[in-house]
Design a protein around this motif. Structure first.
Motif, PDB file in Angstrom:
ATOM      1  N   PRO A   1       0.811  -1.230   0.000  1.00 37.98           N
ATOM      2  CA  PRO A   1       0.000   0.000   0.000  1.00 37.98           C
ATOM      3  C   PRO A   1       0.839   1.272   0.000  1.00 37.98           C
ATOM      4  O   PRO A   1       0.529   2.219  -0.710  1.00 37.98           O
ATOM      5  CB  PRO A   1      -0.843  -0.113   1.271  1.00 37.98           C
ATOM      6  N   GLN A   2       1.918   1.303   0.803  1.00 37.78           N
ATOM      7  CA  GLN A   2       2.701   2.536   0.811  1.00 37.78           C
ATOM      8  C   GLN A   2       3.273   2.832  -0.563  1.00 37.78           C
ATOM      9  O   GLN A   2       3.319   3.976  -0.992  1.00 37.78           O
ATOM     10  CB  GLN A   2       3.883   2.451   1.783  1.00 37.78           C
ATOM     11  N   ILE A   3       3.760   1.796  -1.223  1.00 34.64           N
ATOM     12  CA  ILE A   3       4.428   2.016  -2.498  1.00 34.64           C
ATOM     13  C   ILE A   3       3.417   2.341  -3.582  1.00 34.64           C
ATOM     14  O   ILE A   3       3.558   3.313  -4.318  1.00 34.64           O
ATOM     15  CB  ILE A   3       5.244   0.762  -2.886  1.00 34.64           C
ATOM     16  N   GLY A   4       2.393   1.488  -3.674  1.00 39.47           N
ATOM     17  CA  GLY A   4       1.401   1.719  -4.719  1.00 39.47           C
ATOM     18  C   GLY A   4       0.770   3.092  -4.588  1.00 39.47           C
ATOM     19  O   GLY A   4       0.631   3.830  -5.565  1.00 39.47           O
ATOM     20  N   GLY A   5       0.409   3.441  -3.346  1.00 35.96           N
ATOM     21  CA  GLY A   5      -0.210   4.742  -3.114  1.00 35.96           C
ATOM     22  C   GLY A   5       0.714   5.888  -3.462  1.00 35.96           C
ATOM     23  O   GLY A   5       0.322   6.849  -4.129  1.00 35.96           O
ATOM     24  N   ALA A   6       1.968   5.766  -3.026  1.00 41.41           N
ATOM     25  CA  ALA A   6       2.922   6.833  -3.316  1.00 41.41           C
ATOM     26  C   ALA A   6       3.129   6.974  -4.816  1.00 41.41           C
ATOM     27  O   ALA A   6       3.228   8.084  -5.338  1.00 41.41           O
ATOM     28  CB  ALA A   6       4.245   6.549  -2.613  1.00 41.41           C
ATOM     29  N   PHE A   7       3.190   5.842  -5.499  1.00 45.09           N
ATOM     30  CA  PHE A   7       3.378   5.884  -6.946  1.00 45.09           C
ATOM     31  C   PHE A   7       2.227   6.626  -7.615  1.00 45.09           C
ATOM     32  O   PHE A   7       2.436   7.499  -8.461  1.00 45.09           O
ATOM     33  CB  PHE A   7       3.476   4.450  -7.478  1.00 45.09           C
ATOM     34  N   LEU A   8       1.016   6.274  -7.222  1.00 39.59           N
ATOM     35  CA  LEU A   8      -0.141   6.936  -7.834  1.00 39.59           C
ATOM     36  C   LEU A   8      -0.169   8.416  -7.516  1.00 39.59           C
ATOM     37  O   LEU A   8      -0.510   9.236  -8.367  1.00 39.59           O
ATOM     38  CB  LEU A   8      -1.424   6.262  -7.361  1.00 39.59           C
ATOM     39  N   ARG A   9       0.191   8.774  -6.275  1.00 38.45           N
ATOM     40  CA  ARG A   9       0.213  10.199  -5.935  1.00 38.45           C
ATOM     41  C   ARG A   9       1.233  10.937  -6.786  1.00 38.45           C
ATOM     42  O   ARG A   9       1.014  12.060  -7.220  1.00 38.45           O
ATOM     43  CB  ARG A   9       0.505  10.386  -4.449  1.00 38.45           C
ATOM     44  N   SER A  10       2.366  10.286  -7.031  1.00 39.89           N
ATOM     45  CA  SER A  10       3.374  10.931  -7.874  1.00 39.89           C
ATOM     46  C   SER A  10       2.864  11.086  -9.293  1.00 39.89           C
ATOM     47  O   SER A  10       3.110  12.112  -9.940  1.00 39.89           O
ATOM     48  CB  SER A  10       4.671  10.127  -7.866  1.00 39.89           C
ATOM     49  N   VAL A  11       2.166  10.068  -9.782  1.00 42.43           N
ATOM     50  CA  VAL A  11       1.611  10.167 -11.139  1.00 42.43           C
ATOM     51  C   VAL A  11       0.635  11.335 -11.207  1.00 42.43           C
ATOM     52  O   VAL A  11       0.677  12.152 -12.132  1.00 42.43           O
ATOM     53  CB  VAL A  11       0.922   8.849 -11.542  1.00 42.43           C
ATOM     54  N   TRP A  12      -0.234  11.420 -10.193  1.00 45.40           N
ATOM     55  CA  TRP A  12      -1.221  12.495 -10.190  1.00 45.40           C
ATOM     56  C   TRP A  12      -0.536  13.851 -10.148  1.00 45.40           C
ATOM     57  O   TRP A  12      -0.899  14.775 -10.883  1.00 45.40           O
ATOM     58  CB  TRP A  12      -2.159  12.314  -9.004  1.00 45.40           C
ATOM     59  N   ARG A  13       0.444  13.970  -9.284  1.00 43.32           N
ATOM     60  CA  ARG A  13       1.152  15.247  -9.188  1.00 43.32           C
ATOM     61  C   ARG A  13       1.787  15.609 -10.527  1.00 43.32           C
ATOM     62  O   ARG A  13       1.720  16.741 -10.989  1.00 43.32           O
ATOM     63  CB  ARG A  13       2.239  15.157  -8.103  1.00 43.32           C
ATOM     64  N   THR A  14       2.424  14.632 -11.161  1.00 42.77           N
ATOM     65  CA  THR A  14       3.112  14.910 -12.415  1.00 42.77           C
ATOM     66  C   THR A  14       2.129  15.344 -13.488  1.00 42.77           C
ATOM     67  O   THR A  14       2.330  16.340 -14.173  1.00 42.77           O
ATOM     68  CB  THR A  14       3.884  13.666 -12.871  1.00 42.77           C
ATOM     69  N   LEU A  15       1.052  14.590 -13.636  1.00 32.87           N
ATOM     70  CA  LEU A  15       0.117  14.914 -14.707  1.00 32.87           C
ATOM     71  C   LEU A  15      -0.570  16.249 -14.468  1.00 32.87           C
ATOM     72  O   LEU A  15      -0.647  17.098 -15.366  1.00 32.87           O
ATOM     73  CB  LEU A  15      -0.921  13.800 -14.848  1.00 32.87           C
ATOM     74  N   SER A  16      -1.083  16.459 -13.262  1.00 35.42           N
ATOM     75  CA  SER A  16      -1.807  17.709 -13.038  1.00 35.42           C
ATOM     76  C   SER A  16      -0.857  18.893 -13.026  1.00 35.42           C
ATOM     77  O   SER A  16      -1.165  19.955 -13.563  1.00 35.42           O
ATOM     78  CB  SER A  16      -2.609  17.647 -11.731  1.00 35.42           C
ATOM     79  N   GLY A  17       0.314  18.715 -12.433  1.00 35.58           N
ATOM     80  CA  GLY A  17       1.281  19.808 -12.413  1.00 35.58           C
ATOM     81  C   GLY A  17       1.717  20.198 -13.812  1.00 35.58           C
ATOM     82  O   GLY A  17       1.780  21.381 -14.154  1.00 35.58           O
ATOM     83  N   THR A  18       2.006  19.193 -14.629  1.00 35.13           N
ATOM     84  CA  THR A  18       2.424  19.483 -15.993  1.00 35.13           C
ATOM     85  C   THR A  18       1.296  20.130 -16.772  1.00 35.13           C
ATOM     86  O   THR A  18       1.500  21.115 -17.484  1.00 35.13           O
ATOM     87  CB  THR A  18       2.877  18.198 -16.692  1.00 35.13           C
ATOM     88  N   GLY A  19       0.093  19.569 -16.656  1.00 38.43           N
ATOM     89  CA  GLY A  19      -1.040  20.113 -17.397  1.00 38.43           C
ATOM     90  C   GLY A  19      -1.261  21.575 -17.091  1.00 38.43           C
ATOM     91  O   GLY A  19      -1.363  22.419 -17.991  1.00 38.43           O
ATOM     92  N   LEU A  20      -1.296  21.900 -15.813  1.00 40.50           N
ATOM     93  CA  LEU A  20      -1.547  23.286 -15.431  1.00 40.50           C
ATOM     94  C   LEU A  20      -0.429  24.198 -15.885  1.00 40.50           C
ATOM     95  O   LEU A  20      -0.655  25.279 -16.435  1.00 40.50           O
ATOM     96  CB  LEU A  20      -1.722  23.379 -13.912  1.00 40.50           C
ATOM     97  N   ALA A  21       0.804  23.752 -15.663  1.00 41.45           N
ATOM     98  CA  ALA A  21       1.948  24.590 -16.042  1.00 41.45           C
ATOM     99  C   ALA A  21       1.954  24.848 -17.543  1.00 41.45           C
ATOM    100  O   ALA A  21       2.205  25.970 -17.994  1.00 41.45           O
ATOM    101  CB  ALA A  21       3.251  23.921 -15.608  1.00 41.45           C
ATOM    102  N   VAL A  22       1.690  23.811 -18.318  1.00 39.48           N
ATOM    103  CA  VAL A  22       1.711  23.981 -19.775  1.00 39.48           C
ATOM    104  C   VAL A  22       0.603  24.923 -20.221  1.00 39.48           C
ATOM    105  O   VAL A  22       0.814  25.806 -21.051  1.00 39.48           O
ATOM    106  CB  VAL A  22       1.585  22.623 -20.481  1.00 39.48           C
ATOM    107  N   ALA A  23      -0.579  24.751 -19.639  1.00 36.88           N
ATOM    108  CA  ALA A  23      -1.693  25.613 -20.040  1.00 36.88           C
ATOM    109  C   ALA A  23      -1.363  27.074 -19.757  1.00 36.88           C
ATOM    110  O   ALA A  23      -1.475  27.931 -20.635  1.00 36.88           O
ATOM    111  CB  ALA A  23      -2.962  25.187 -19.308  1.00 36.88           C
ATOM    112  N   VAL A  24      -0.957  27.353 -18.528  1.00 41.60           N
ATOM    113  CA  VAL A  24      -0.687  28.740 -18.149  1.00 41.60           C
ATOM    114  C   VAL A  24       0.467  29.311 -18.967  1.00 41.60           C
ATOM    115  O   VAL A  24       0.393  30.432 -19.481  1.00 41.60           O
ATOM    116  CB  VAL A  24      -0.370  28.820 -16.640  1.00 41.60           C
ATOM    117  N   THR A  25       1.530  28.532 -19.102  1.00 46.35           N
ATOM    118  CA  THR A  25       2.699  29.039 -19.811  1.00 46.35           C
ATOM    119  C   THR A  25       2.389  29.274 -21.287  1.00 46.35           C
ATOM    120  O   THR A  25       2.805  30.273 -21.865  1.00 46.35           O
ATOM    121  CB  THR A  25       3.867  28.054 -19.669  1.00 46.35           C
ATOM    122  N   THR A  26       1.678  28.340 -21.910  1.00 42.00           N
ATOM    123  CA  THR A  26       1.370  28.496 -23.337  1.00 42.00           C
ATOM    124  C   THR A  26       0.520  29.728 -23.579  1.00 42.00           C
ATOM    125  O   THR A  26       0.809  30.525 -24.472  1.00 42.00           O
ATOM    126  CB  THR A  26       0.634  27.254 -23.866  1.00 42.00           C
TER     127      THR A  26
END
Lengths: 299, 319
Positions: A77-102
C-alpha cells in the motif's frame, strides 16, 4: 585522387585509422560504462528469491529471472499509493503549467500588445532576481498549501525560461495565416485554438515533456512540502528506504519466508522510479533533436 | 473581437486623442490580456511580491509565530552571525570544491563524445550511441542514489565489495574522499551524453566545405580535428565554460541533498544545504535568509563577471 606523394597518402591513411580506432574505443568504453550500472540494478531487480537463498549474493549474470519482486513491491500500500500520488502530481502539475505558460507565451508574442516592452523587462528581472527557498517556503505555509499537491504545483508553476522559449517559438510562426484569419473576422481565442496551436504543437510538446520530467524526478520539493506519511510521494519513500539500508518498515507485515532479498526490493523500487521517464525520453529526443536541427539549419 | 494590429498615432498628435488610442488598443487586446492573467498572477505573488520578504527576512529576527512584518529588526546581525559561524568557511570551501570538481570531471568527456560521434559514419551507430548516452540524464537523483547504493554500499555493493576483495577498502558513504568521488563521478556519468548535445549541434552546423577543404589540403583525421573541428567548437566551449563558472555557487544541491548524510557533512555541506538546515530544520529564517542573500550576491557577481568575460572572448554573452 590527384597525384599525391605516397608518403602523404600513407600518413593520411594511418592518421585516419588511428583516429577511428581511438574514437571507436572511446565510444565503446562510454557505452559500456553507461550500461554497466543499469545492468547491475536491472538484474538485481529480476533475481528470483530462490536463487538468492541458494547463492547468498547477487550474480552479475543471473541463472534465472523473475518478476515477483515487482508484483510484490507494487502491491504494497505505501508504495502503490505513493506511486499513484506521484503520477497524479506529475500529470496535473504538468497540465496546469503547460496551459498557463502556453497562454502567456502566446499573449506576449503578440506584437502590438500595449505594455509588451514592460512585460519583457519584468520577465528579465525574474531571470536575474528570484526569491530563495525560505521566502517561498514561508509563503507555502502562509497560504496553507503545506501537505497538499498544490504546494508542489504552484510555487514553480511558470518557469521564465520555458515561457521565453515558447514565446520565441510562437513568434517564429508565420504571420500571414493569422492576418488572413483576422480579416475573416476570427476572434483571438479562435485564432489561438484553430490556427496557432496546431502549428505550435512540437514546441509545446517539447516544453511539456521537460516540465513532466521535472515533476516526476523531483525529490526536494516533495520532501519539503509533503511530510504526512499517508501522502508522501514516490521519490521520497524510495529515498528513505535506500538511505535506511533496509526496507523492514515496508515489509513488516510479510512473513520471513516470503520476504524478498533486500537488494532485489531496492532495485525494483529504483527501476519503478526510473521507468516512466525511460519510456518517455525517446519522444523527448525526437522533438528535441528536430528542434535543434531546425535551429542549426536556420542559423 | 481582435482585429488588425494597432496603427501608430501620427507624430505630434494631441495627448487626449493619444490616450483614447491607447485605451482602444487595450480593448482590442482584451482577450490577450486574459490569456496573460494566470501567469501574471503567479508572477506577481511568487516572483515579485516575494522579493520583499527575500530582503526583509535577512534583516530581521524571526521567532516562532512571527511574520516578516511583525518580527524584530536586527539589520546586519544575521550576516554577522553567519560569517562568524564555524560552518561558514567549510561550507564555502565545499561549495567551490564540489563545483570545481564537477567542472573538472565533466568538462572534457562530453566534448570528446561529440567529436567522435560526429565522425561516426553509420547513422545507426550514431543514433544508438546517442540513445544510450542520453538515457541517464532522465534518471532522478533518487534513482541515481539507488544505482550508487547498488554499486557502492556495503555489504552488497558490486564495486565496493570487488574493491574490498582486492584490499582497497573505501567507505563511499562515510569517508570524504570516496564520497566526493562517487558524487562527482555519478553526476558526470549521468549528464555526459546530454551535455554532448550542445557540442554535437555546434558541429552539425559547420559548413561541410571546410571539411572538404581540409581534405583537399591533405589533412588526415587529426589535422581535421586541429583545423576544423576544434576551432568550430571554441565559441560553444567558451560559452559552456563561462556558464558553469557563473553558477558555481549553486553546486548541485539537488544531488547532494539526496546523497548526503551526517557522516559526510564535512565535505558535502554546501551553501544551499546549510541554508536548508538553518532555515527549515532549524527554523531560523533570518539567519538562513542572510546566508541565502549572500549566496545570491556572490552568484550575481560571478554571473555578471562571467558574462563580461564571455562577451570579451566570444563576442556575445547571455545578454
Amino acid at each position: 585522387m590527384v597525384n599525391r606523394p605516397p608518403r602523404l597518402l600513407i600518413s593520411r591513411f594511418l592518421g585516419e585509422t588511428t583516429f577511428r580506432i581511438v574514437g571507436l574505443a572511446y565510444i565503446l568504453a562510454l557505452v559500456a560504462v553507461t550500461l554497466f550500472p543499469i545492468w547491475v540494478v536491472v538484474t538485481r531487480s529480476l533475481l528470483p528469491q530462490w536463487v538468492y537463498l541458494r547463492l547468498s549474493r547477487y550474480p552479475l549474470i543471473p541463472p534465472a529471472l523473475s518478476l515477483e519482486a515487482y508484483e510484490r513491491v507494487f502491491a504494497l500500500p505505501q508504495i502503490g499509493g505513493a506511486f499513484l500520488r506521484s503520477v497524479w502530481r506529475t500529470l496535473s502539475g504538468t497540465g496546469l503549467a503547460v496551459a498557463v505558460t502556453t497562454l502567456a507565451a502566446y499573449a506576449i508574442s503578440r506584437r502590438g500588445l500595449p505594455g509588451r516592452r514592460w512585460i519583457l523587462k519584468g520577465l528579465i528581472f525574474t531571470l536575474i532576481f528570484w526569491p530563495g527557498l525560505l521566502p517561498t517556503y514561508m509563503m507555502v505555509r502562509t497560504l496553507r498549501l503545506y501537505n497538499t499537491t498544490w504546494a508542489l504545483i504552484i510555487p514553480g508553476l511558470v518557469s521564465t525560461f520555458y515561457l521565453l522559449v515558447m514565446k520565441t517559438f510562437f513568434e517564429s510562426l508565420s504571420v500571414e495565416i493569422e492576418e488572413a484569419a483576422k480579416i475573416d473576422g476570427a476572434s483571438d481565442l479562435q485564432i489561438l485554438l484553430r490556427i496557432v496551436l496546431p502549428l505550435a504543437i512540437p514546441g509545446i510538446l517539447t516544453v511539456s515533456l521537460y516540465i513532466m520530467v521535472g515533476h516526476w524526478n523531483d525529490y526536494f520539493a516533495a520532501m519539503l512540502y509533503v511530510t504526512d506519511p499517508r501522502k508522501r510521494l514516490f521519490n521520497v519513500v524510495l529515498r528513505e528506504m535506500l538511505a535506511a539500508g533496509n526496507y523492514e518498515f515496508v515489509m513488516k507485515s510479510v512473513r520471513l519466508e516470503e520476504q524478498l532479498p533486500p537488494e532485489t526490493a531496492k532495485a525494483a523500487f529504483t527501476i519503478l522510479a526510473a521507468l516512466p521517464m525511460v519510456l518517455i525520453y525517446p519522444f523527448v529526443m525526437k522533438y528535441f533533436t528536430r528542434g535543434m536541427m531546425l535551429g542549426a539549419i536556420k542559423g | 473581437m481582435g482585429t488588425t494590429s494597432a496603427i501608430s498615432p501620427p507624430v505630434g498628435a494631441a495627448k487626449a486623442p493619444g490616450l483614447r488610442k491607447r485605451a482602444r488598443a487595450i480593448w482590442r487586446f482584451r482577450w490577450i490580456y486574459l490569456f496573460l492573467l494566470p501567469a501574471a498572477l503567479y508572477f506577481l505573488v511568487w516572483r515579485f511580491y516575494l522579493m520583499v520578504p527575500t530582503v526583509l527576512m535577512a534583516l530581521k529576527k524571526m521567532d516562532i509565530g512571527d511574520t516578516v512584518y511583525t518580527a524584530r529588526w536586527v539589520f546586519l546581525d544575521n550576516f554577522r552571525r553567519a560569517f562568524a559561524s564555524p560552518y561558514f568557511p567549510a561550507v564555502i570551501r565545499n561549495t567551490f570544491l564540489i563545483s570545481g570538481l564537477r567542472m573538472a570531471a565533466g568538462f572534457v568527456p562530453p566534448i570528446l563524445l561529440a567529436i567522435f560521434v560526429f565522425e561516426l559514419k553509420r547513422p545507426l551507430a550514431k543514433q544508438a550511441t546517442q540513445l544510450v548516452s542520453y538515457l541517464p540524464h532522465f534518471f532522478s537523483w533518487v534513482v541515481m542514489y539507488g544505482i550508487c547504493t547498488a554499486l557502492f554500499a556495503p555489504p552488497d555493493g558490486t564495486i565496493s565489495s570487488a574493491l574490498e576483495r582486492r584490499g582497497a577498502t573505501a567507505r563511499f558513504f562515510v569517508d570524504s574522499g570516496p564520497f566526493l568521488a562517487m558524487l562527482v563521478g555519478s553526476a558526470t556519468w549521468r549528464d555526459l551524453g546530454w551535455s554532448a548535445i550542445l557540442f554535437l549541434a555546434a558541429l552539425s552546423s559547420v559548413d561541410m566545405e571546410l571539411f572538404d577543404a581540409a581534405k583537399v589540403d591533405g589533412a588526415n583525421a587529426w589535422g581535421r580535428l586541429r583545423h576544423v573541428t576544434l576551432p568550430a567548437l571554441v565559441p560553444i566551449i567558451t560559452l559552456v565554460f563561462l556558464l558553469d563558472v557563473s553558477y558555481v555557487v549553486y553546486a548541485g544541491f539537488d544531488q547532494i541533498v539526496v546523497y548526503y548524510n551526517p557522516a559526510v557533512y564535512a565535505v558535502a555541506d554546501i551553501i544551499d544545504t546549510w541554508v536548508y538546515r538553518i532555515g527549515i530544520q532549524g527554523a531560523d529564517y533570518g539567519l538562513g535568509q542572510a546566508v541565502s542573500l549572500f549566496q545570491s550576491f556572490v552568484g550575481l557577481v560571478f554571473i555578471y563577471g562571467g558574462n563580461l568575460l564571455t562577451r570579451r572572448v566570444v563576442g556575445y554573452g547571455l545578454w
